[in-house]
Design an enzyme around this catalytic site. Structure first.
Site, PDB file in Angstrom:
ATOM      1  N   ASN A  44      10.787  56.729 -16.113  1.00 29.71           N
ATOM      2  CA  ASN A  44      10.644  57.186 -17.503  1.00 29.71           C
ATOM      3  C   ASN A  44       9.276  57.794 -17.811  1.00 29.71           C
ATOM      4  O   ASN A  44       8.932  57.985 -18.978  1.00 29.71           O
ATOM      5  CB  ASN A  44      10.928  56.032 -18.473  1.00 29.71           C
ATOM      6  CG  ASN A  44       9.982  54.857 -18.276  1.00 29.71           C
ATOM      7  OD1 ASN A  44       9.082  54.890 -17.447  1.00 29.71           O
ATOM      8  ND2 ASN A  44      10.202  53.809 -19.043  1.00 29.71           N
TER       9      ASN A  44
ATOM     10  N   PHE B 104       6.629  60.779 -18.309  1.00 30.15           N
ATOM     11  CA  PHE B 104       6.840  62.147 -18.786  1.00 30.15           C
ATOM     12  C   PHE B 104       5.539  62.752 -19.280  1.00 30.15           C
ATOM     13  O   PHE B 104       4.569  62.045 -19.572  1.00 30.15           O
ATOM     14  CB  PHE B 104       7.887  62.183 -19.906  1.00 30.15           C
ATOM     15  CG  PHE B 104       7.533  61.349 -21.123  1.00 30.15           C
ATOM     16  CD1 PHE B 104       6.572  61.782 -22.046  1.00 30.15           C
ATOM     17  CD2 PHE B 104       8.166  60.140 -21.373  1.00 30.15           C
ATOM     18  CE1 PHE B 104       6.249  61.031 -23.161  1.00 30.15           C
ATOM     19  CE2 PHE B 104       7.845  59.370 -22.489  1.00 30.15           C
ATOM     20  CZ  PHE B 104       6.883  59.819 -23.388  1.00 30.15           C
TER      21      PHE B 104
ATOM     22  N   GLU C   2       5.009  65.869 -22.297  1.00 33.75           N
ATOM     23  CA  GLU C   2       5.793  66.668 -23.232  1.00 33.75           C
ATOM     24  C   GLU C   2       4.904  67.535 -24.120  1.00 33.75           C
ATOM     25  O   GLU C   2       3.862  67.062 -24.605  1.00 33.75           O
ATOM     26  CB  GLU C   2       6.627  65.756 -24.156  1.00 33.75           C
ATOM     27  CG  GLU C   2       7.530  64.792 -23.417  1.00 33.75           C
ATOM     28  CD  GLU C   2       8.218  63.794 -24.344  1.00 33.75           C
ATOM     29  OE1 GLU C   2       9.223  63.194 -23.918  1.00 33.75           O
ATOM     30  OE2 GLU C   2       7.752  63.605 -25.499  1.00 33.75           O
TER      31      GLU C   2
ATOM     32  N   ASN D  43       1.280  47.728 -20.373  1.00 38.63           N
ATOM     33  CA  ASN D  43       1.577  46.812 -19.264  1.00 38.63           C
ATOM     34  C   ASN D  43       0.250  46.240 -18.771  1.00 38.63           C
ATOM     35  O   ASN D  43      -0.307  46.721 -17.792  1.00 38.63           O
ATOM     36  CB  ASN D  43       2.258  47.553 -18.093  1.00 38.63           C
ATOM     37  CG  ASN D  43       3.750  47.637 -18.214  1.00 38.63           C
ATOM     38  OD1 ASN D  43       4.301  47.549 -19.301  1.00 38.63           O
ATOM     39  ND2 ASN D  43       4.418  47.815 -17.093  1.00 38.63           N
TER      40      ASN D  43
ATOM     41  N   GLY E 273      10.044  57.632 -28.286  1.00 43.11           N
ATOM     42  CA  GLY E 273      11.491  57.452 -28.251  1.00 43.11           C
ATOM     43  C   GLY E 273      12.014  57.786 -26.865  1.00 43.11           C
ATOM     44  O   GLY E 273      11.565  57.229 -25.863  1.00 43.11           O
TER      45      GLY E 273
ATOM     46  N   HIS F 185       6.965  48.961 -27.283  1.00 45.66           N
ATOM     47  CA  HIS F 185       6.287  50.031 -26.537  1.00 45.66           C
ATOM     48  C   HIS F 185       7.138  51.290 -26.483  1.00 45.66           C
ATOM     49  O   HIS F 185       6.703  52.304 -25.927  1.00 45.66           O
ATOM     50  CB  HIS F 185       5.932  49.568 -25.131  1.00 45.66           C
ATOM     51  CG  HIS F 185       7.030  49.683 -24.113  1.00 45.66           C
ATOM     52  ND1 HIS F 185       8.293  49.165 -24.311  1.00 45.66           N
ATOM     53  CD2 HIS F 185       7.046  50.253 -22.884  1.00 45.66           C
ATOM     54  CE1 HIS F 185       9.040  49.420 -23.238  1.00 45.66           C
ATOM     55  NE2 HIS F 185       8.305  50.074 -22.358  1.00 45.66           N
TER      56      HIS F 185
END
EC number: 6.5.1.8
Length: 470
Positions: free
Chosen positions: A223, A225, A227, A338, A370, A393
């Site tokens: 997950n 990314f 953007e 984390n 999201g 998170h």
């Protein structure tokens, strides 16, 4: 002297044989049976006084080993019932995450905890779990991707100043994704984190330095990314000085500590599990390292270095893109989700693990994304004590990776992206928006934890190639 005399004193198993051997030596030396029995009773009561040498040294050493094993069994024993903890968004959370959190709250070192509305099943502590322990750090309470984090850059231009094609080109040129990937040596950027003396203070860190130096500025799979999108600020805020209400071009990234952090996590989880072999099966992934011991201190040092390294990855990603755009950000915000922190809870310093949870102390900025096609939010923490000053998170998974690949159709995912005007580079069905909870629902259930300051809407998204690309 025989075994019956020895067992009457309370010796068992191997200790009986060791006691008989020592007793025979004392008999041969002319010592009476009564005196020998008195000596054996003394060894049993004060073995530490006999371990230095003499005929009783082996027996004393064995008794001390038995005592240590017994103490270890007792200190590794789970509580009969979990300590109480607050849950936000319970209607959004699957029973498996609750079950994992219950086990975490049964650990003898646990003192407080909370479950965030994006929570779902993980390894050891659930994703979205917050756990406070006393003098102990849990490697799997932090997670495999140590320091996994977010960063936002808001630029002083409108979102329309960069076309979809240009944004796509910039992401392809200036970002790297996937296991083992790196920039060519001539394109690699330097960073102060690579010059820290910490790398030389442990053999493990020295061994992993070259990997970390090679992969800095890159992103992993899953997950993670980068953007391009539109950041909207609805109203002015004193904390966001220089940022007027309106729409801006922005970059949002999600990345971690790469192979370096993963190997640190794996190494120290193994060390912790060897310390507590008596832990119940369901709690083995929650094995801990006492912070007053050498392994605990070594992990703490490595964990924090991995956290700084993860943020350095973001800083390099954003620096590359800002330089390519020829713009200096008006606003930058970042947070790890984390990691473990030293934090005062109810007047006591504890170790607060946030595994997939955003720090949300009063006034602290944070980022809650999201999915690849849904909004993310710039938030400000409220410092809720029962949440241990934490928030979600992200949106959190509602379908596991395999379940998403089995149940979601590529055409439906593509239609979802198209409807929201999102261009995707890479990304797999396992990361489809439909695999995640609705971020609006998650935010709605934590209004007492954070205030929403601004909204980010993705336009061009780059991720690693999935098992089946969208």
């Amino acid at each position: 002297m025989n075994g019956k005399h020895i067992t009457k004193l309370g010796f068992e198993g191997k200790a009986v044989g060791l006691a008989l051997t020592a007793a025979k030596l004392r008999e041969d030396a002319g010592v009476s049976r009564g005196d020998i029995l008195d000596e054996l009773q003394s060894v049993q009561n004060y073995p530490e006084q006999y371990r230095g040498g003499g005929v009783y040294a082996d027996l004393a050493a064995h008794l001390l080993e038995q005592q240590a094993a017994q103490q270890s069994r007792q200190s590794a024993k789970l509580r009969a019932a979990p300590l109480p903890y607050r849950t936000w968004g319970a209607d959004l959370i699957d029973p498996g995450a609750h079950a994992q959190m219950d086990v975490a709250m049964q650990l003898p070192v646990s003192r407080a905890g909370a479950l965030m509305p994006d929570a779902h099943v993980g390894y050891g502590l659930p994703i979205g779990g917050v756990l406070a322990t006393e003098n102990a750090v849990i490697p799997y309470g932090v997670g495999v991707d140590i320091g996994c984090s977010m960063m936002l850059s808001v630029f002083p231009v409108g979102a329309g100043n960069v076309s979809t094609d240009e944004a796509r080109s910039l992401l392809l040129k200036h970002t790297r994704f996937g296991a083992g990937v790196a920039f060519d040596k001539r394109d690699r950027l330097d960073h102060p984190v690579l010059h820290e003396a910490t790398w030389k203070e442990q053999p493990l860190l020295r061994h992993l330095f070259d990997k970390a130096a090679t992969q800095i500025g890159t992103s992993g799979s899953g997950n993670h990314f980068v953007e391009f999108g539109t950041f909207t600020l609805a109203q002015a805020d004193p904390q966001l000085e220089g940022l007027d209400p309106g729409e801006y071009l922005a970059v949002l990234s999600h990345s971690g500590s790469r192979g370096f952090g993963a190997q640190v996590a794996g190494h120290f989880t193994g060390v912790a599990q060897k310390l507590w072999p008596q832990l119940d099966r369901e709690a083995q992934k929650l094995a801990w390292l006492p912070l007053d011991g050498e392994p605990g201190q070594a992990y703490w040092q490595a964990m924090n270095l991995a956290g700084r390294y993860a943020l350095a990855n973001h800083e390099q990603i954003h620096a590359r893109l800002a330089r390519a755009l020829g713009e200096k950000p008006l606003l930058q915000a970042q947070n790890s989700h984390n990691l473990a922190w030293k934090q005062v809870v109810n007047g006591q310093e504890l170790i607060v693990h946030r595994k997939g949870a955003t720090p949300a102390e009063a006034g602290r900025l944070g980022l809650i994304p999201g999915s690849m096609a849904d909004p993310g939010y710039l938030v400000r923490g409220k410092g809720h004590p029962e949440a241990l000053a934490s928030a979600s998170h992200g949106a959190g998974r509602q379908l596991g990776r395999k379940a998403a690949e089995r149940s979601l159709a590529k055409k439906d995912v593509q239609a979802y992206l198209k409807d929201r005007g999102v261009t995707l580079i890479g990304g797999g069905i396992d990361e489809a928006p439909q695999a995640y909870k609705r971020i609006e629902d998650v935010i709605a259930r934590q209004r007492d934890l954070v205030d929403v300051l601004g909204e980010f809407r993705p336009r061009v998204v780059r991720m690693d190639t999935g098992s089946e690309d969208v």
